[in-house]
Design a protein around this motif. Structure first.
Motif, short mmCIF file in Angstrom:
data_model
loop_
_atom_site.label_atom_id
_atom_site.label_comp_id
_atom_site.label_asym_id
_atom_site.label_seq_id
_atom_site.Cartn_x
_atom_site.Cartn_y
_atom_site.Cartn_z
N SER A 296 0.82 -1.21 0.00
CA SER A 296 0.00 0.00 0.00
C SER A 296 0.86 1.26 0.00
O SER A 296 0.38 2.34 -0.38
N ARG A 301 -3.34 3.03 -0.49
CA ARG A 301 -4.12 2.24 0.48
C ARG A 301 -5.38 1.64 -0.17
O ARG A 301 -5.67 0.46 -0.02
N ARG A 302 -6.10 2.46 -0.90
CA ARG A 302 -7.40 2.01 -1.42
C ARG A 302 -7.31 0.89 -2.46
O ARG A 302 -8.11 -0.05 -2.40
N TYR A 305 -6.53 -2.39 -0.57
CA TYR A 305 -7.69 -2.68 0.30
C TYR A 305 -8.84 -3.25 -0.54
O TYR A 305 -9.44 -4.28 -0.20
N PHE A 352 -4.61 3.50 6.65
CA PHE A 352 -5.73 4.17 5.99
C PHE A 352 -6.63 4.88 7.00
O PHE A 352 -6.95 6.07 6.85
N LEU A 413 -14.55 2.84 1.32
CA LEU A 413 -13.33 3.18 0.60
C LEU A 413 -13.61 4.23 -0.47
O LEU A 413 -12.79 5.12 -0.73
N GLU A 418 -7.55 8.98 -1.25
CA GLU A 418 -6.33 8.20 -1.02
C GLU A 418 -5.50 8.91 0.05
O GLU A 418 -5.26 10.11 -0.04
N THR A 419 -5.09 8.17 1.09
CA THR A 419 -4.42 8.79 2.23
C THR A 419 -2.91 8.62 2.23
O THR A 419 -2.23 9.20 3.07
N ARG A 420 -2.37 7.84 1.30
CA ARG A 420 -0.94 7.51 1.34
C ARG A 420 -0.04 8.75 1.37
O ARG A 420 0.96 8.79 2.10
#
Length: 434
Positions: A296, A301-302, A305, A352, A413, A418-420
């Motif tokens: 990820s 992350r998404r 996931y 995430f 989701l 997107e949190t990366r």
């Protein structure tokens, strides 16, 4: 870089050891509830209802977990992450040890199941504060390029605790007569918790506070009422964290807890068949969770996931037909693939959810979203599965139930960014972005 590499590694080890011990305590109860507690604490009921009642006491912990998340999240955002993690470990260890000395129904009557439920509540209360602290400490000490990988290590505590608890129960049940195991053998793993917690405390006391929290504290910017602020400024982040977890939990408890009930009760196979299959699958998860956490960091992350969500949604319709073969290799295959799909969801999940919230509110926000979802996810999953099979007489109903829960996770989701690549120093979290 949030913290030094050596300190980040130390935090990972401390988080992994602590969460492994706490999940050992938690799964020890869950496994014993399916195998032992119905007979010991609800002997006046038929086997099915006794098991349902035992699983209901198990669900008490899921109700306690959001309360623990609220209380410990408040102090984690106000006073720091480290102290809270020591307290949660003590709560889990003491309550687990006391379960090991609890008398059964025939000794003290109705007081036995009541005390069992109370101690399970305390376990859940402690675990409710544990997850957020362990994940956040690992995340906030990490290099920005390795947050997914570092935050995934506390998640490894789940299969590690499960392997330890299941292995001990399997060993004891295999080397003892049913009468001896039911009488006193099941108590041994609970009593060992006292020793294991001492080790966990020694490790945790050696780590330093989160550098991001220390920076906030130095600047006098810690939140006064974290939960109130989270509800006011991060409603969409909370909704995303809540929904993103539901399907993961339902799938996991179907694949690891309900399988034990189904294999022994429905198929009439020895309890060792289900235990050994889940044990093998959980052992493989030890490496798969950090693998998907690291993936990820590369892909986001998404995407990782969501791949796990899709995989689990497909596999749940293969899972039960494989169990119905009564062949151990195929039952083990069912469990292994099921927990690989779970690892794909669980690996990036920690980063995430934690990244959805700003540093000053992260403990409260992540804990609240994550733990409340446990009530409608893992708490009732084995119970719902049992009733669905009882009412409809087919595992297809159980598979559809898991599919619906995974669809809810996919929605969670979809509504989050997107949190990366988000900056953990941002003051507003996602409040201004969602």
């Amino acid at each position: 870089m949030a913290g030094s590499t050596s300190q980040a590694r130390r935090v990972i080890v401390a988080s992994l050891v602590g969460t492994s011990l706490e999940w050992y305590d938690f799964f020890l109860y869950t496994t014993a509830a399916t195998l032992v507690f119905g007979k010991l604490f609800f002997p006046t009921f038929d086997p099915l209802n006794a098991t349902l009642l035992a699983l209901t006491t198990n669900a008490v912990a899921f109700i306690a977990r959001p309360l623990g998340g609220i209380v410990f999240g408040h102090f984690g955002d106000r006073a720091g992450r480290k102290t809270v993690l020591v307290v949660t470990l003590l709560l889990m260890g003491v309550s687990t040890f006391l379960i090991g000395v609890l008398p059964g129904y025939h000794a003290v009557g109705v007081a036995a199941p009541v005390l069992l439920a109370v101690l399970r509540f305390v376990q859940g209360f402690g675990l409710g504060g544990e997850w957020g602290g362990a994940v956040i400490m690992s995340l906030e000490h990490a290099d920005d390029r390795r947050r997914g990988f570092n935050a995934s290590w506390p998640q490894v505590g789940v299969p590690a605790g499960f392997v330890l608890a299941t292995a001990l129960l399997t060993l004891l049940s295999a080397t003892m007569s049913d009468a001896a195991f039911l009488s006193w053998g099941w108590r041994i793993p609970f009593l060992l918790s006292g020793v294991l917690v001492a080790v966990g405390l020694w490790v945790r006391l050696k780590v330093t506070e989160s550098p991001l929290f220390a920076e906030l504290e130095q600047q006098g910017q810690t939140a006064r009422m974290p939960l109130v602020e989270v509800l006011r400024t991060h409603p969409r982040a909370l909704l995303s964290a809540f929904t993103a977890r539901i399907g993961v939990d339902v799938a996991f408890y179907t694949f690891t807890v309900y399988i034990l009930v189904y294999v022994t009760g429905r198929l009439g196979l020895p309890r060792s068949v289900g235990l050994n299959a889940v044990l093998i699958a959980s052992a493989l998860q030890l490496g798969m969770i950090p693998f998907f956490g690291a993936l990820s960091d590369r892909l986001g992350r998404r995407p990782v996931y969501l791949a796990g969500v899709i995989g689990a949604a497909i596999w749940v319709f293969v899972f039960f037909p494989l169990l119905d073969t009564r062949s151990f290799p195929l039952i083990a295959l069912a469990a292994v693939v099921a927990l690989i799909t779970h690892a794909a969801m669980y690996g990036p999940q920690a980063a995430f959810i934690a990244e959805l919230f700003s540093t000053r509110l992260r403990y409260s926000g992540a804990s609240m979203g994550y733990q409340v979802a446990g009530i409608v996810g893992g708490a009732i999953a084995p119970i719902v599965a049992l009733k669905l099979l009882d009412v409809y007489g087919t595992t297809l109903a159980v598979s559809v139930y898991v599919l619906v829960a995974l669809a809810i996770t996919a929605v969670g989701l979809a509504i989050a960014p997107e949190t990366r690549d988000l900056d953990l120093h941002r003051p507003e979290g996602l409040a201004q972005r969602t």
